[in-house]
Design a protein around this motif. Structure first.
Motif, PDB file in Angstrom:
ATOM      1  N   LEU A   1      -3.765  -4.366  -3.867  1.00 40.29           N
ATOM      2  CA  LEU A   1      -2.852  -4.982  -2.909  1.00 40.29           C
ATOM      3  C   LEU A   1      -1.427  -4.909  -3.427  1.00 40.29           C
ATOM      4  N   LYS A   2      -0.502  -4.659  -2.513  1.00 46.22           N
ATOM      5  CA  LYS A   2       0.923  -4.683  -2.834  1.00 46.22           C
ATOM      6  C   LYS A   2       1.437  -6.104  -2.623  1.00 46.22           C
TER       7      LYS A   2
ATOM      8  N   VAL B   1      -7.145  -5.300   5.367  1.00 47.29           N
ATOM      9  CA  VAL B   1      -5.902  -5.684   4.705  1.00 47.29           C
ATOM     10  C   VAL B   1      -4.840  -5.860   5.785  1.00 47.29           C
ATOM     11  N   PHE B   2      -3.996  -6.860   5.609  1.00 50.92           N
ATOM     12  CA  PHE B   2      -2.905  -7.118   6.547  1.00 50.92           C
ATOM     13  C   PHE B   2      -1.597  -6.803   5.833  1.00 50.92           C
ATOM     14  N   ALA B   3      -0.979  -5.688   6.243  1.00 51.71           N
ATOM     15  CA  ALA B   3       0.280  -5.243   5.655  1.00 51.71           C
ATOM     16  C   ALA B   3       1.344  -5.321   6.746  1.00 51.71           C
ATOM     17  N   ASP B   4       2.409  -6.047   6.493  1.00 52.28           N
ATOM     18  CA  ASP B   4       3.465  -6.258   7.488  1.00 52.28           C
ATOM     19  C   ASP B   4       2.892  -6.810   8.795  1.00 52.28           C
TER      20      ASP B   4
ATOM     21  N   ARG C   1      -8.658  -0.656   4.555  1.00 46.19           N
ATOM     22  CA  ARG C   1      -8.272   0.098   3.362  1.00 46.19           C
ATOM     23  C   ARG C   1      -9.512   0.369   2.514  1.00 46.19           C
TER      24      ARG C   1
ATOM     25  N   ARG D   1      -4.077 -13.708  -0.526  1.00 49.14           N
ATOM     26  CA  ARG D   1      -2.720 -13.170  -0.399  1.00 49.14           C
ATOM     27  C   ARG D   1      -2.242 -12.833  -1.802  1.00 49.14           C
ATOM     28  N   HIS D   2      -1.544 -11.704  -1.898  1.00 48.63           N
ATOM     29  CA  HIS D   2      -0.959 -11.305  -3.185  1.00 48.63           C
ATOM     30  C   HIS D   2       0.348 -12.068  -3.332  1.00 48.63           C
TER      31      HIS D   2
ATOM     32  N   GLU E   1       0.867  -8.620   0.534  1.00 51.64           N
ATOM     33  CA  GLU E   1      -0.254  -8.242   1.399  1.00 51.64           C
ATOM     34  C   GLU E   1      -1.344  -9.305   1.353  1.00 51.64           C
ATOM     35  N   ARG E   2      -2.072  -9.393   2.468  1.00 47.47           N
ATOM     36  CA  ARG E   2      -3.214 -10.293   2.573  1.00 47.47           C
ATOM     37  C   ARG E   2      -4.450  -9.455   2.847  1.00 47.47           C
ATOM     38  N   ALA E   3      -5.611 -10.002   2.499  1.00 47.59           N
ATOM     39  CA  ALA E   3      -6.862  -9.270   2.721  1.00 47.59           C
ATOM     40  C   ALA E   3      -8.007 -10.254   2.916  1.00 47.59           C
TER      41      ALA E   3
END
Length: 172
Positions: free
Chosen positions: A61-62, A39-42, A48, A119-120, A65-67
């Protein structure tokens, strides 16, 4: 007739299927059982772990966020064929899943587990469930050509900038 070599990475993984005989796309399903997901957060990648909800593994996912959602298999495409990964019409309409680079390309020589970059795109928590159809792939033939050094001159009325068909004036 060429075929795709399919290697399941888990005993319960099946090859992608088309929903109907005339469907162009093969459905791609998330494989989330007992694993971590990149997951890519910020902007920073993290692994995760999936969660258990309702007896199934899920990825949460928030917003923003991308995953890289794993599919649980590897595949070898015939030379000259690419797999284009695209959104599913219903998924795009009903959820906040956005395919991050649609259409993405999987090349014939890609040797790793297939994943779908998502991506969310919403504001509330996004839950992707194990086995959920999250994208589709469409197979496409492509050409590989070489380049020759030379001068490129206008050959039509098309001039005026990127994406422009010009003003209708002949090239100078």
């Amino acid at each position: 007739m060429s075929t795709i070599i399919f290697e399941p990475l888990h005993p319960d993984v099946l090859p992608p299927e088309r929903a109907t005989a005339h469907s162009a796309g093969y459905d791609l399903s998330a494989y989330l059982d007992a694993r971590s997901v990149r997951v890519f957060a910020d902007g920073a990648p993290i692994d995760r772990p999936t969660e258990r909800r309702g007896g199934k593994s899920v990825l949460v996912l928030k917003a923003g966020e991308r995953a890289l959602v794993p599919l649980g298999f590897r595949a070898r495409l015939p030379i000259g064929i690419e797999a284009q990964v695209r959104p599913r019409s219903g998924t795009s309409l009903k959820t906040d899943i956005v395919i991050a680079n649609a259409p993405g390309t999987i090349d014939a020589d890609y040797p790793e587990e297939w994943c779908v970059p998502v991506r969310h795109g919403g504001s509330r928590e996004l839950v992707i469930t194990h086995g959920e159809r999250i994208a589709q792939m469409v197979l496409s033939r492509h050409e590989v050509l070489g380049f020759t050094l030379g001068e490129v001159r206008p050959t039509t009325d098309r001039a005026g900038g990127f994406g422009s068909t010009g003003t209708g004036q002949p090239p100078k």
